[in-house]
Design a protein around this motif. Structure first.
Motif, PDB file in Angstrom:
ATOM      1  N   ASP A  87      57.441 -30.684 -77.169  1.00  0.00           N
ATOM      2  CA  ASP A  87      57.967 -31.743 -78.016  1.00  0.00           C
ATOM      3  C   ASP A  87      58.734 -32.686 -77.100  1.00  0.00           C
ATOM      4  O   ASP A  87      59.851 -32.398 -76.683  1.00  0.00           O
ATOM      5  CB  ASP A  87      58.886 -31.139 -79.085  1.00  0.00           C
ATOM      6  CG  ASP A  87      59.425 -32.171 -80.052  1.00  0.00           C
ATOM      7  OD1 ASP A  87      59.382 -33.383 -79.728  1.00  0.00           O
ATOM      8  OD2 ASP A  87      59.904 -31.780 -81.119  1.00  0.00           O
ATOM      9  N   ALA A  88      58.137 -33.803 -76.773  1.00  0.00           N
ATOM     10  CA  ALA A  88      58.700 -34.720 -75.774  1.00  0.00           C
ATOM     11  C   ALA A  88      59.986 -35.400 -76.223  1.00  0.00           C
ATOM     12  O   ALA A  88      60.636 -36.042 -75.410  1.00  0.00           O
ATOM     13  CB  ALA A  88      57.656 -35.762 -75.396  1.00  0.00           C
ATOM     14  N   ASP A  89      60.378 -35.250 -77.470  1.00  0.00           N
ATOM     15  CA  ASP A  89      61.580 -35.925 -77.957  1.00  0.00           C
ATOM     16  C   ASP A  89      62.873 -35.335 -77.410  1.00  0.00           C
ATOM     17  O   ASP A  89      63.877 -36.036 -77.312  1.00  0.00           O
ATOM     18  CB  ASP A  89      61.643 -35.875 -79.489  1.00  0.00           C
ATOM     19  CG  ASP A  89      60.558 -36.692 -80.146  1.00  0.00           C
ATOM     20  OD1 ASP A  89      60.041 -37.636 -79.500  1.00  0.00           O
ATOM     21  OD2 ASP A  89      60.216 -36.394 -81.300  1.00  0.00           O
ATOM     22  N   PHE A  90      62.880 -34.075 -77.058  1.00  0.00           N
ATOM     23  CA  PHE A  90      64.146 -33.409 -76.766  1.00  0.00           C
ATOM     24  C   PHE A  90      64.421 -33.116 -75.294  1.00  0.00           C
ATOM     25  O   PHE A  90      65.478 -32.597 -74.963  1.00  0.00           O
ATOM     26  CB  PHE A  90      64.256 -32.119 -77.581  1.00  0.00           C
ATOM     27  CG  PHE A  90      64.285 -32.366 -79.057  1.00  0.00           C
ATOM     28  CD1 PHE A  90      65.349 -33.029 -79.645  1.00  0.00           C
ATOM     29  CD2 PHE A  90      63.231 -31.960 -79.862  1.00  0.00           C
ATOM     30  CE1 PHE A  90      65.365 -33.278 -81.003  1.00  0.00           C
ATOM     31  CE2 PHE A  90      63.240 -32.202 -81.228  1.00  0.00           C
ATOM     32  CZ  PHE A  90      64.317 -32.869 -81.803  1.00  0.00           C
ATOM     33  N   TRP A  91      63.516 -33.432 -74.388  1.00  0.00           N
ATOM     34  CA  TRP A  91      63.740 -33.095 -72.987  1.00  0.00           C
ATOM     35  C   TRP A  91      65.019 -33.708 -72.428  1.00  0.00           C
ATOM     36  O   TRP A  91      65.692 -33.052 -71.628  1.00  0.00           O
ATOM     37  CB  TRP A  91      62.514 -33.401 -72.130  1.00  0.00           C
ATOM     38  CG  TRP A  91      62.312 -34.854 -71.832  1.00  0.00           C
ATOM     39  CD1 TRP A  91      61.542 -35.729 -72.528  1.00  0.00           C
ATOM     40  CD2 TRP A  91      62.903 -35.595 -70.775  1.00  0.00           C
ATOM     41  NE1 TRP A  91      61.634 -36.976 -71.974  1.00  0.00           N
ATOM     42  CE2 TRP A  91      62.463 -36.931 -70.887  1.00  0.00           C
ATOM     43  CE3 TRP A  91      63.779 -35.271 -69.732  1.00  0.00           C
ATOM     44  CZ2 TRP A  91      62.853 -37.927 -70.015  1.00  0.00           C
ATOM     45  CZ3 TRP A  91      64.172 -36.270 -68.852  1.00  0.00           C
ATOM     46  CH2 TRP A  91      63.705 -37.583 -69.002  1.00  0.00           C
ATOM     47  N   PRO A  92      65.419 -34.948 -72.815  1.00  0.00           N
ATOM     48  CA  PRO A  92      66.676 -35.465 -72.255  1.00  0.00           C
ATOM     49  C   PRO A  92      67.898 -34.626 -72.645  1.00  0.00           C
ATOM     50  O   PRO A  92      68.793 -34.413 -71.823  1.00  0.00           O
ATOM     51  CB  PRO A  92      66.770 -36.887 -72.809  1.00  0.00           C
ATOM     52  CG  PRO A  92      65.353 -37.278 -73.109  1.00  0.00           C
ATOM     53  CD  PRO A  92      64.725 -35.997 -73.594  1.00  0.00           C
ATOM     54  N   GLN A  93      67.932 -34.134 -73.878  1.00  0.00           N
ATOM     55  CA  GLN A  93      69.041 -33.278 -74.284  1.00  0.00           C
ATOM     56  C   GLN A  93      69.028 -31.976 -73.497  1.00  0.00           C
ATOM     57  O   GLN A  93      70.078 -31.483 -73.072  1.00  0.00           O
ATOM     58  CB  GLN A  93      68.982 -32.974 -75.795  1.00  0.00           C
ATOM     59  CG  GLN A  93      69.287 -34.169 -76.662  1.00  0.00           C
ATOM     60  CD  GLN A  93      68.034 -34.932 -77.078  1.00  0.00           C
ATOM     61  OE1 GLN A  93      67.096 -35.098 -76.307  1.00  0.00           O
ATOM     62  NE2 GLN A  93      68.026 -35.405 -78.298  1.00  0.00           N
ATOM     63  N   ASP A  94      67.842 -31.420 -73.289  1.00  0.00           N
ATOM     64  CA  ASP A  94      67.737 -30.178 -72.522  1.00  0.00           C
ATOM     65  C   ASP A  94      68.233 -30.373 -71.094  1.00  0.00           C
ATOM     66  O   ASP A  94      68.979 -29.543 -70.564  1.00  0.00           O
ATOM     67  CB  ASP A  94      66.282 -29.693 -72.490  1.00  0.00           C
ATOM     68  CG  ASP A  94      65.738 -29.306 -73.861  1.00  0.00           C
ATOM     69  OD1 ASP A  94      66.538 -29.174 -74.816  1.00  0.00           O
ATOM     70  OD2 ASP A  94      64.517 -29.145 -73.970  1.00  0.00           O
ATOM     71  N   CYS A  95      67.823 -31.468 -70.465  1.00  0.00           N
ATOM     72  CA  CYS A  95      68.243 -31.735 -69.082  1.00  0.00           C
ATOM     73  C   CYS A  95      69.730 -32.072 -69.018  1.00  0.00           C
ATOM     74  O   CYS A  95      70.394 -31.733 -68.026  1.00  0.00           O
ATOM     75  CB  CYS A  95      67.390 -32.837 -68.474  1.00  0.00           C
ATOM     76  SG  CYS A  95      65.699 -32.287 -68.104  1.00  0.00           S
ATOM     77  N   ALA A  96      70.261 -32.706 -70.064  1.00  0.00           N
ATOM     78  CA  ALA A  96      71.704 -32.980 -70.099  1.00  0.00           C
ATOM     79  C   ALA A  96      72.487 -31.678 -70.200  1.00  0.00           C
ATOM     80  O   ALA A  96      73.523 -31.510 -69.543  1.00  0.00           O
ATOM     81  CB  ALA A  96      72.042 -33.903 -71.264  1.00  0.00           C
ATOM     82  N   ALA A  97      71.999 -30.741 -71.001  1.00  0.00           N
ATOM     83  CA  ALA A  97      72.671 -29.445 -71.121  1.00  0.00           C
ATOM     84  C   ALA A  97      72.633 -28.694 -69.789  1.00  0.00           C
ATOM     85  O   ALA A  97      73.633 -28.093 -69.376  1.00  0.00           O
ATOM     86  CB  ALA A  97      72.020 -28.611 -72.229  1.00  0.00           C
ATOM     87  N   ALA A  98      71.506 -28.752 -69.094  1.00  0.00           N
ATOM     88  CA  ALA A  98      71.409 -28.105 -67.780  1.00  0.00           C
ATOM     89  C   ALA A  98      72.368 -28.756 -66.792  1.00  0.00           C
ATOM     90  O   ALA A  98      73.034 -28.068 -66.002  1.00  0.00           O
ATOM     91  CB  ALA A  98      69.967 -28.180 -67.266  1.00  0.00           C
ATOM     92  N   THR A  99      72.470 -30.078 -66.842  1.00  0.00           N
ATOM     93  CA  THR A  99      73.378 -30.805 -65.959  1.00  0.00           C
ATOM     94  C   THR A  99      74.817 -30.391 -66.227  1.00  0.00           C
ATOM     95  O   THR A  99      75.573 -30.092 -65.294  1.00  0.00           O
ATOM     96  CB  THR A  99      73.214 -32.331 -66.158  1.00  0.00           C
ATOM     97  OG1 THR A  99      71.858 -32.689 -65.848  1.00  0.00           O
ATOM     98  CG2 THR A  99      74.166 -33.120 -65.286  1.00  0.00           C
ATOM     99  N   GLN A 100      75.207 -30.344 -67.483  1.00  0.00           N
ATOM    100  CA  GLN A 100      76.575 -29.958 -67.835  1.00  0.00           C
ATOM    101  C   GLN A 100      76.869 -28.526 -67.388  1.00  0.00           C
ATOM    102  O   GLN A 100      77.975 -28.251 -66.904  1.00  0.00           O
ATOM    103  CB  GLN A 100      76.811 -30.112 -69.335  1.00  0.00           C
ATOM    104  CG  GLN A 100      78.207 -29.732 -69.788  1.00  0.00           C
ATOM    105  CD  GLN A 100      79.284 -30.728 -69.379  1.00  0.00           C
ATOM    106  OE1 GLN A 100      79.038 -31.687 -68.661  1.00  0.00           O
ATOM    107  NE2 GLN A 100      80.492 -30.495 -69.828  1.00  0.00           N
TER     108      GLN A 100
END
Length: 169
Positions: A87-100
């Protein structure tokens, strides 16, 4: 350091001692990143660990907010891998969580970090993609400078009761 202390005391560090960060600590940061929550458990992230001084020094040529890399011993580039998106909609949130998670783990381990935005700025995405030979299906998302701090910053409370709405707006 407990989790709440790491959260409350984490600050953006832009000056580093130059002391190298061990591979063991880098692995701990990456393990923390990969513990991040992920929509549908897609885990769409890939990471580039940048330790070469010459390469770190080239990034400020096209990323105007990355001058701190001149003193950082390493950086971690967090990327979203399109081949892993269900689901291409959520990858930015996933990567932001990994960054945090990297930022908080680094604080708990006595390291300093600063999060530099990349996505969705096309000039930054293309600059990093070109520098590291990143395939078109992978999108550079964020860049994290990592090192031993050469500056101390006190914790800052950002809690604002006026932004809290109980039960309704």
């Amino acid at each position: 350091m407990d989790a709440l202390e790491a959260i409350r005391s984490r600050r953006s560090i832009r000056n580093y001692s130059g002391k190298p960060v061990s591979r063991d600590l880098v692995k701990k940061l990456l393990e923390a990143a990969m513990c991040a929550p992920s929509a549908h458990n897609q885990q769409p992230w890939q990471f580039v660990v940048i330790e070469e001084r010459e390469t770190l020094d080239r990034i400020p040529d096209f990323h105007p907010h990355s001058r701190m890399l001149k003193t950082a011993p390493l950086a971690i580039l967090v990327c979203g891998d399109g081949s892993l998106f269900k689901d291409a909609d959520f990858w930015p949130q996933d990567c932001a969580a990994a960054t945090q998670n990297v930022l908080l783990a680094a604080r708990a381990l006595g390291l300093g970090t600063v999060w530099m935005g990349v996505y969705p700025k096309e000039n930054l995405v293309s600059g990093l993609r070109s520098l590291f030979g990143i395939p078109q299906s992978v999108i550079p998302f964020s860049l994290i400078a990592v090192g031993y701090p050469a500056e101390e910053k006190p914790p800052v409370s950002r809690y604002d009761e006026g932004r809290v709405h109980w039960g309704k707006w």
